[in-house]
Scaffold this motif. Structure first.
Motif, PDB file in Angstrom:
ATOM      1  N   ASN A 380       0.835  -1.220   0.000  1.00 47.78           N
ATOM      2  CA  ASN A 380       0.000   0.000   0.000  1.00 47.78           C
ATOM      3  C   ASN A 380       0.858   1.253   0.000  1.00 47.78           C
ATOM      4  O   ASN A 380       0.508   2.250  -0.627  1.00 47.78           O
ATOM      5  N   ALA A 381       1.965   1.181   0.740  1.00 47.08           N
ATOM      6  CA  ALA A 381       2.810   2.376   0.838  1.00 47.08           C
ATOM      7  C   ALA A 381       3.523   2.658  -0.484  1.00 47.08           C
ATOM      8  O   ALA A 381       3.886   3.788  -0.764  1.00 47.08           O
ATOM      9  N   THR A 387      -4.537   1.158  -9.766  1.00 45.41           N
ATOM     10  CA  THR A 387      -3.920   0.411 -10.878  1.00 45.41           C
ATOM     11  C   THR A 387      -2.912  -0.638 -10.415  1.00 45.41           C
ATOM     12  O   THR A 387      -2.458  -1.446 -11.206  1.00 45.41           O
ATOM     13  N   GLN A 388      -2.581  -0.579  -9.127  1.00 44.08           N
ATOM     14  CA  GLN A 388      -1.556  -1.470  -8.551  1.00 44.08           C
ATOM     15  C   GLN A 388      -0.168  -1.212  -9.142  1.00 44.08           C
ATOM     16  O   GLN A 388       0.746  -2.018  -8.968  1.00 44.08           O
ATOM     17  N   LEU A 389      -0.026  -0.081  -9.818  1.00 45.26           N
ATOM     18  CA  LEU A 389       1.311   0.281 -10.307  1.00 45.26           C
ATOM     19  C   LEU A 389       2.089   0.898  -9.149  1.00 45.26           C
ATOM     20  O   LEU A 389       1.530   1.236  -8.114  1.00 45.26           O
ATOM     21  N   ALA A 390       3.402   1.077  -9.369  1.00 44.07           N
ATOM     22  CA  ALA A 390       4.203   1.778  -8.356  1.00 44.07           C
ATOM     23  C   ALA A 390       3.631   3.191  -8.181  1.00 44.07           C
ATOM     24  O   ALA A 390       3.087   3.754  -9.130  1.00 44.07           O
ATOM     25  N   LEU A 439     -10.770   3.040 -17.163  1.00 41.69           N
ATOM     26  CA  LEU A 439      -9.854   3.302 -18.274  1.00 41.69           C
ATOM     27  C   LEU A 439      -8.406   3.296 -17.782  1.00 41.69           C
ATOM     28  O   LEU A 439      -7.515   2.733 -18.427  1.00 41.69           O
ATOM     29  N   LEU A 440      -8.187   3.900 -16.601  1.00 46.59           N
ATOM     30  CA  LEU A 440      -6.816   3.930 -16.057  1.00 46.59           C
ATOM     31  C   LEU A 440      -6.302   2.516 -15.807  1.00 46.59           C
ATOM     32  O   LEU A 440      -5.137   2.214 -16.064  1.00 46.59           O
ATOM     33  N   VAL A 441      -7.182   1.650 -15.300  1.00 45.82           N
ATOM     34  CA  VAL A 441      -6.771   0.269 -15.030  1.00 45.82           C
ATOM     35  C   VAL A 441      -6.407  -0.422 -16.358  1.00 45.82           C
ATOM     36  O   VAL A 441      -5.375  -1.096 -16.457  1.00 45.82           O
ATOM     37  N   LYS A 448       1.808  -2.135 -19.261  1.00 47.53           N
ATOM     38  CA  LYS A 448       2.664  -3.152 -18.606  1.00 47.53           C
ATOM     39  C   LYS A 448       2.986  -4.276 -19.577  1.00 47.53           C
ATOM     40  O   LYS A 448       4.097  -4.809 -19.597  1.00 47.53           O
ATOM     41  N   ALA A 449       1.967  -4.630 -20.365  1.00 56.44           N
ATOM     42  CA  ALA A 449       2.133  -5.767 -21.266  1.00 56.44           C
ATOM     43  C   ALA A 449       3.216  -5.534 -22.313  1.00 56.44           C
ATOM     44  O   ALA A 449       3.819  -6.493 -22.797  1.00 56.44           O
TER      45      ALA A 449
END
Ligand SMILES: Nc1nc2c(ncn2[C@@H]2O[C@@H]3COP(=O)(O)O[C@H]4[C@@H](O)[C@H](n5cnc6c(=O)[nH]c(N)nc65)O[C@@H]4COP(=O)(O)O[C@H]3[C@H]2O)c(=O)[nH]1
Length: 811
Positions: A380-381, A387-390, A439-441, A448-449
């Motif tokens: 989380n931090a 998006t679970q991106l950094a 859309l962001l997701v 990423k792909a």
């Protein structure tokens, strides 16, 4: 509380009390009788009898405790029996009474015991000794030898034992009010019987020796007996110590065993030689989901995740080196079902009793939940929750690491991209935040792909993404990737029932610039992104130092714009709006301009976005509104037919004072609300914010006309459009522009007209530049329009002239 009486028999039953008194009385009589009898002896015999009695008493002071028995063995019996043999029953009674008194003194504090014990001894001895004396006399008379005497003595000792124990047991039985079975007293007093028999045997032997060799035998025998008793005492003491030690060991082992077996945490005993499990408790087995046999057949090492085995080995090596007493590695155990179980191990060395083999005592605690929570907190931090991106923090850290790496190895270059999605705001505003998030997701996944696993893609906030590309040697490589990203984004994204395509403006910077911090890198990539944006949609740009200049200019412009409002540098041009059928004037659209003292006249494209970004659009827009209304009042002196269109930005509409501002502007100018048209963009309407719609409804209720500017560029759904408080659709210039082109017969514009008619909305055309466009629009039956073909935007003076030339047409 009263003091206790000397003879305290509170715990005695009446029968026990009576028995006690009888025994005490008879005992006293027996002792008195013995003393009287002894008094009749000659002095030498009397002294010898008294010495023997004293020795018996002294020996009685040092009993030899028999391990495992309640009783103790004394050597006193030897001297008591010797007194009997040498000086008769009276001497034996005295010796027995004295020994009894000493014993009772030693073992009990109660006067009752201290009195009754010597009494019992005296009575039993008197009766048995008298019987023995009689039988001895008869044996002597019958001429039997010393062997017979010995036999009689042994019998006597057993009878005495029986008398003593029966008399004593009776007292206890009466006291406790329960019968004592013979078995009980045999078990309880069997050691006394042995003491009596052995005492009698030794006394008999001494007596026979005394008769042959005289007093010397006795003098020698006393220390020998003392030594024997001392040896016996220390032997028994050792036996007792050993027994105690053994039982302590057993107890400790059973305590350890039960602590080991029932411990809530995993416990295991592991051979330090080969790591094999020697023992493992239930908790350990459960933790790894394996039966005990599995564990005992395995070694600790093989039950640890391969990636963590080095941690375990290092810890055990450190432990075995003796540098530390315990080690606490945290490793993943291998569960039978294949998943890892995080364990906090506490390992210490255990030696066997000969200090030879080293075993490991392993305590294991399941810390999977803690590890999961930690990992989640960490995630989380360092990650964007959508998006679970950094996230920014993570990206900053990665950048700083990359900077440090480049400083060490200059050849390891990296590039950073800053991505801003060109039409994202429109999607967000027109389809709602949920669709925007979706859309962001999708964007994150698609990007990423196409990236390498080592590339770091981060979402810095909103629709702004950043990308760290390691080992990028040429600018061309980064440019290729930027182009690839653009191509990927061209493929539409499915949002609910709608396909949406999007493009990105990408700014790129390189480590070769020589950065010191992540902030500098992001700042420059951001600047390059603005440069890309200024080139149009779906562009990328490389950072170069000259861009700093551009940013500085933007900042300067911002401060100048603040000043410009108050300094009267902002003014309005007006573009006439005509009927297309017969080119008659319908009204004007007010368009803001900035007369910059040094840069000259500036178009809205230069400063309106800046004003929107900084919030200056609210005061600027309000000024435009007031000025346009005032101008209209001036022009409409001849009548109320003139109409004025004013552009309104989303920030203005969201301002809760906006409706009031419009009312005031109309009232101050003294015009009719029906003369004013407010143009809002399609995306503002589509965000569907209740406050926006409420404001628009109030304005429409006042009589103000509402128009959708740039219509066709957003994502208006038909059903939604029908519900909006809107009067006009102003077809976006891009559609009109295409109308003149080869092969375009204005199908889209035609469709918009059909739509407008179906929804009872007026349709306007803007950006009419060619006669062809005009004629096509006329064919379509478009009533009103504006464009360079008809008139460029003009200043107020010129607009006044146009107004004077034309007769007004009301819509
Ligand atoms: N290529 C071409 N362009 C044509 C033609 N006919 C008119 N135009 C231009 O199209 C724009 C029409 O205004 P808009 O669509 O509301 O677009 C406006 C409007 O969105 C915004 N804007 C201007 N003034 C204001 C204002 O006071 N407040 C707000 N919020 N926005 C404003 O700036 C935009 C640009 O304004 P302008 O540069 O004045 O540009 C004007 C106008 O000069 C034509 O035939 N061909």
């Amino acid at each position: 509380m009263g003091s206790r009486p000397l003879i305290d028999m509170q715990d005695y039953s009446p029968a026990a009390r009576a028995y006690w008194w009888i025994v005490a009385g008879l005992g006293t009589v027996a002792i008195a009788y013995s003393l009287a009898t002894l008094a009749r002896l000659d002095n030498s015999s009397l002294i010898q009898a008294l010495v023997l009695a004293a020795i018996a008493a002294v020996v009685g002071l040092f009993p030899v405790r028999i391990p495992g028995a309640k009783t103790s063995l004394g050597g006193a019996e030897i001297f008591i029996f010797l007194a009997l043999l040498l000086y008769g029953p009276a001497a034996a009674v005295l010796a027995a009474a004295l020994e009894g008194a000493v014993g009772a003194w030693r073992t009990s504090k109660r006067a009752t015991s201290r009195i009754v014990t010597p009494s019992l001894a005296a009575i039993a001895m008197l009766i048995c000794a008298k019987a023995f004396e009689m039988s001895r006399d008869q044996l002597m008379a019958a001429g039997f030898n010393s062997g017979a005497l010995m036999g009689a003595l042994l019998v006597f000792s057993l009878v005495l034992f029986a008398a003593n124990t029966v008399l004593t047991s009776m007292l206890f039985a009466l006291k406790k009010r329960e019968a004592v079975t013979p078995f009980q007293w045999v078990v309880e007093f069997r050691w006394i019987a042995l003491a009596y028999i052995s005492g009698a045997s030794i006394a008999g032997l001494l007596y026979v020796s005394f008769q042959h060799f005289g007093l010397a035998v006795l003098l020698v025998s006393v220390p020998v007996i003392a030594m024997f008793l001392t040896t016996l005492h220390s032997y028994f003491q050792r036996m007792e110590d050993d027994e105690r030690h053994m039982s302590e060991l057993k107890e400790s082992e059973s305590r350890f065993h039960s602590a080991f077996t029932h411990a809530a945490i995993g416990m295991g005993l592991v051979s330090a030689e080969d790591g094999r499990f020697i023992q493992a408790n239930k908790a350990f087995c459960e933790m790894l989901g394996r039966p005990a046999n599995d564990l005992l057949a395995a070694n600790l090492h093989s039950l640890v995740h391969p990636d963590d085995r080095r941690i375990l080995n290092t810890a055990v090596t450190e432990l075995r080196s003796g540098a530390v007493a315990t080690v606490h590695p945290e490793v993943r155990g291998l569960h039978r079902e294949g998943h890892g179980v995080w364990m906090s191990l506490n390992i210490s060395l255990a030696r066997d009793w000969q200090f030879r083999t080293h075993n490991l005592i392993v305590q294991a605690q399941d810390i999977s939940a803690r590890r999961r929570a930690e990992a989640e907190l960490y995630h989380n931090a360092y990650h964007d929750s959508l998006t679970q991106l950094a996230n920014r923090t993570h990206f900053d850290e990665q950048l700083n690491r990359a900077i440090a790496r480049v400083k060490r190895h200059a050849e390891q270059r990296f590039a950073v991209m800053y991505l801003d999605f060109d039409r994202f705001k429109m999607v967000n505003d027109s389809l709602g935040h949920k669709a925007g998030d979706e859309l962001l997701v999708h964007l994150a996944k698609r990007l990423k792909a196409i990236l390498r696993p080592t590339d770091v893609l981060a979402r810095l906030g909103g629709d702004e993404f950043a990308l760290l590309l390691e080992d990028v040697h040429k600018e061309r490589d980064a440019a290729d990737l930027a182009e690839r990203i653009q191509r990927e984004l061209q493929k539409p994204f499915r949002l609910g029932a709608m396909d949406v395509s999007i493009s990105a403006s990408i700014g790129i910077t390189f480590s070769t610039i020589g950065y010191e911090s992540s902030d500098q890198i992001i700042r420059d990539a951001d600047i390059a992104m603005y440069k890309a944006k200024s080139k149009g949609k779906a562009q990328y740009a490389m950072f170069d130092a000259s861009l700093h200049q551009h940013v500085a200019e933007q900042l300067l412009l911002e401060s100048e714009l603040r000043r410009a409002l108050g300094a009267g540098e902002i003014y309005l041009d007006y573009q006439p709006i005509y009927t297309l059928k017969d080119k008659r004037l319908n009204g004007f659209e007010a368009l803001a301009r900035w007369r910059h003292p040094e840069r000259g006249i500036m178009e809205p494209a230069t400063f309106i976005p800046l004003a929107e970004e900084t919030g200056l659009i609210v005061p600027l827009g309000n000024w435009v509104l007031r000025e346009a209304c005032r101008q209209m009042r001036e022009w409409s002196k001849g009548g109320d037919g003139l109409r004025m269109s004013v552009n309104v930005s989303s920030l203005q509409l969201n301002d809760h004072e906006f409706v009031g501002q419009v009312q005031r502007a109309i009232a101050e100018a003294g015009i009719l609300p029906t003369q004013l048209t407010l143009e809002v963009t399609e995306s503002i309407l589509m965000n569907g914010a209740p406050e926006t719609l409420a404001a628009l409804t109030s304005l429409r209720d006042m009589g103000v006309t509402l128009s959708i500017d740039d219509f066709g560029t957003g994502y208006s759904s038909l059903s939604y459009l029908a519900k909006l408080p809107i009067d006009q659709l102003k077809v976006d210039r891009s559609f009109i522009e295409k109308m003149g082109e080869e092969g375009d017969n204005g199908e889209i514009v035609r469709a918009i007209f059909t739509l407008g008619q179906a929804l009872s909305k007026q349709v306007f055309a803007e950006g009419i530049e060619t006669a062809k466009q005009l004629s096509l629009l006329q064919e379509l039956g478009c009533e009103f329009g504006q464009g360079f073909l008809l008139s460029h935007p003009v200043n107020a003076e010129r607009a006044g002239g146009i107004l004077a030339e034309h007769a007004l047409v009301t819509a």
